[in-house]
Scaffold this motif. Structure first.
Motif, PDB file in Angstrom:
ATOM      1  N   LEU A  93      33.944  -7.505   4.808  1.00 54.63           N
ATOM      2  CA  LEU A  93      33.997  -8.455   3.690  1.00 54.63           C
ATOM      3  C   LEU A  93      35.302  -8.315   2.916  1.00 54.63           C
ATOM      4  O   LEU A  93      35.962  -9.317   2.607  1.00 54.63           O
ATOM      5  CB  LEU A  93      32.839  -8.166   2.728  1.00 54.63           C
ATOM      6  N   ILE A 156      32.541  -4.871  -3.459  1.00 57.63           N
ATOM      7  CA  ILE A 156      33.430  -6.018  -3.210  1.00 57.63           C
ATOM      8  C   ILE A 156      34.737  -5.920  -3.994  1.00 57.63           C
ATOM      9  O   ILE A 156      35.811  -6.090  -3.417  1.00 57.63           O
ATOM     10  CB  ILE A 156      32.701  -7.359  -3.490  1.00 57.63           C
TER      11      ILE A 156
ATOM     12  N   SER B  17      31.441 -14.010  -1.770  1.00 60.20           N
ATOM     13  CA  SER B  17      31.736 -12.728  -2.422  1.00 60.20           C
ATOM     14  C   SER B  17      32.003 -12.913  -3.904  1.00 60.20           C
ATOM     15  O   SER B  17      31.522 -12.140  -4.741  1.00 60.20           O
ATOM     16  CB  SER B  17      32.958 -12.074  -1.779  1.00 60.20           C
TER      17      SER B  17
END
Lengths: 281, 295
Positions: A93, A156, B17
């Protein structure tokens, strides 16, 4: 001048020798806890005694490590089930996000950036109650998958920013020439930037592995005893009146070993992640 | 055509995200804020409006006053200690001694370990027992004839929290060492040479030339360590469990919410922690981003 040089050099080397005194004192300070863990761990049950804790063991015995391992084995397995997917998903990610944020300037990117950055610093106590409620609502409360999700989401910011900072250093010509050759977004990423960023992958994988392995707060709040990772199980072991301190020492060493090995063998990458990301507490 | 397609793909790739961060960080902070203004006590959510009464009660709460005092003492000792030890080690390692990289790795290894492991080990090193049951560091001091160093460590009345700073310094001083060492290595040798030619002693060079140049590193380290210090949690739990004498806001939040079911109070503590971290970190981030943008 020539007559002056030798004594001066001698004085200098004496000064250097003196510098080793504080250095060795510091070495003792840093090694004492490690000494205690290993020294106690290798004693037999018979020679374990708080009053002789500094004395060396008579030989290498594995009583303590075996006892600790038996206690901690399920938690070790839980930690492995947690850390591998968390580190892997986070890195993928982070890499994709970092790539897009470094290469495509879209409106609002400058606005998003500080918000992402601040997300690394927040004390998790300020999101803990909603997090527990949310995990209950989606039926992930108590298990390892919920904890994986938590580490991925709160990872993240750090993973994205690490990759973004790396991709921003890749010369534009490389990307431009690929585009002229007709490569699309995904081809550019896959053929050009991804192979270049293997070192960044190592840094981020190690970083997320270490944070998830060492995390206590999320684990203690989100998992039920059967799914406790190693930190929670070790803390529980240390708080118990029944389990002897020597087994605790061996257990502490077992809990520290995976991240220590990573540090010993991949220290360079560990350090790079540390200096980029020790911001996250 | 292709460009537009790529642009849409790019947005599609990052938006999950970014959305997740906005929901799980900022949305959840807002949600915590709402809980902190509610009457929620017990297992079932209760969003009845309570105004700022939870905050007002906290400020009157003797346990929260202990927490603030403990946090202040711990922060001063931990941050100050880590800076001093880190700077000292960095200056030592900057002298071109043999084995430098070994020592550097050694001073950094505690950073790879969890606060829980550190706490479990130091809990036995700082065993406060005396007399015939003496052990840990006290036993070592006793054997070495350094009896004046024998201490009750974290069980010292009123000042027990000060002892917790020692393992925290053990864990984090390698980090400040690495920061300072990086700073020292960035200072060109010509500056030192120039000072030497002017007749300055090594000590004077450090005091008047080098230390002032390291000031930005000190500031960053203070902010990073300071925000870790405000959040200190697992180290104390592993060393001492949930004792009120060693309580800090993060532990109070945890026990009052998940043991006591005072969700309203727990949320208020979480928000106050967030506020304290924000006051420390936001000006720093703002300044860093601005200088970065200028470069």
């Amino acid at each position: 001048m020539t007559t002056l040089t030798p004594p001066r050099r001698e004085k200098k080397s004496q000064r250097k020798l003196l510098l080793y005194i504080p250095l060795l004192l510091a070495t003792a300070f840093y090694l004492i806890p490690l000494y205690l863990m290993l020294n106690t761990g290798f004693k037999s049950f018979a020679e374990v005694d708080l009053q002789t804790m500094w004395r060396l063991p008579s030989g290498l015995h594995f009583d303590n490590f075996t006892a600790a391992f038996e206690q901690l084995a399920p938690a070790l397995w839980n930690s492995i089930r947690l850390v591998i997917p968390a580190a892997f998903i986070s890195s993928v990610l982070g890499s994709i996000n970092g790539f897009v944020l470094a290469r495509w300037k879209f409106r609002g990117a400058d606005f998003i950036f500080p918000f992402l950055l601040f997300g690394m610093f927040i004390p998790y106590q300020s999101i803990l109650i909603p997090l527990v409620e949310f995990m209950r609502d989606i039926n992930l409360y108590g298990g390892v998958p919920g904890l994986v999700l938590t580490h991925v989401i709160y990872g993240i910011p750090i993973t994205t920013l690490t990759f973004r900072n790396y991709y921003a250093t890749v010369p534009n010509e490389l990307v431009e020439s690929a585009r002229i050759d007709g490569a699309g977004l995904l081809e550019t990423y896959w053929n050009i930037l991804l192979p270049l960023s293997i070192p960044s992958f190592v840094v981020v994988l190690i970083w997320q592995f270490t944070s998830a392995w060492n995390d206590f707060l999320f684990a203690v709040v989100l998992t039920s005893p059967a799914n406790w990772p190693i930190t929670v199980a070790l803390n529980n072991m240390a708080g118990s009146q029944i389990i002897e301190w020597n087994v605790q020492m061996a257990g502490a060493f077992i809990a520290a070993l995976p991240t220590l090995l990573v540090y010993i063998f991949l220290g360079r990458y560990f350090l790079r992640g540390l200096l980029a990301g020790a911001l996250k507490g | 055509m292709r460009f537009n397609k790529d642009r849409m793909l790019a947005v599609a790739l990052v938006s999950p995200s970014i959305l997740a961060v906005f929901i799980f960080v900022y949305g959840f902070i807002a949600w915590s804020g709402r809980v902190s203004l509610s009457e929620w006590v017990g297992l079932l959510p209760n969003y009845e409006w309570a105004g700022f009464s939870n905050y007002a009660n906290l400020l009157q709460d003797p346990r929260f006053q202990i927490d603030i005092r403990n946090t202040v003492i711990f922060t001063v000792l931990f941050v100050g200690g880590s800076l001093l030890v880190g700077l000292g080690l960095a200056v030592l390692l900057d002298q071109g001694l043999r084995g430098e990289s070994f020592f550097r790795s050694l001073f950094l290894f505690p950073m790879a370990i969890s606060f829980i492991v550190t706490g479990v080990v130091w809990r036995w090193l700082m065993n406060p027992a005396t007399g015939s049951r003496i052990s840990g560091l006290n036993l070592l001091f006793d054997n070495l004839g350094l009896d004046f160093l024998i201490s009750r460590w974290h069980t010292t009345p009123q000042w027990g929290i000060a002892a917790i700073a020692i393992p925290a310094i053990w864990q984090m001083s390698g980090y400040t060492m690495a920061l300072y060492l990086g700073g020292l290595r960035a200072i060109p040798e010509s500056i030192r040479e120039a000072a030497r030619v002017d007749g300055a002693t090594e000590l004077q060079i450090y005091r008047f030339q080098i230390l002032p140049m390291l000031r930005p590193i000190t500031l960053s380290a203070m902010i990073i360590l300071g925000h870790i210090s405000l959040k200190v949690f697992d180290l104390i739990v592993a060393m001492a469990g949930k004792q009120v004498a060693l309580d800090v806001p993060a532990i109070y939040m945890w026990t009052t919410t998940f043991d006591g079911n005072f969700y309203n109070r727990g949320a208020a503590i979480g928000m106050m922690l967030l506020l304290s971290v924000a006051v420390l970190v936001i000006p720093y981030l703002w300044y860093t981003l601005r200088t970065e943008a200028k470069v």
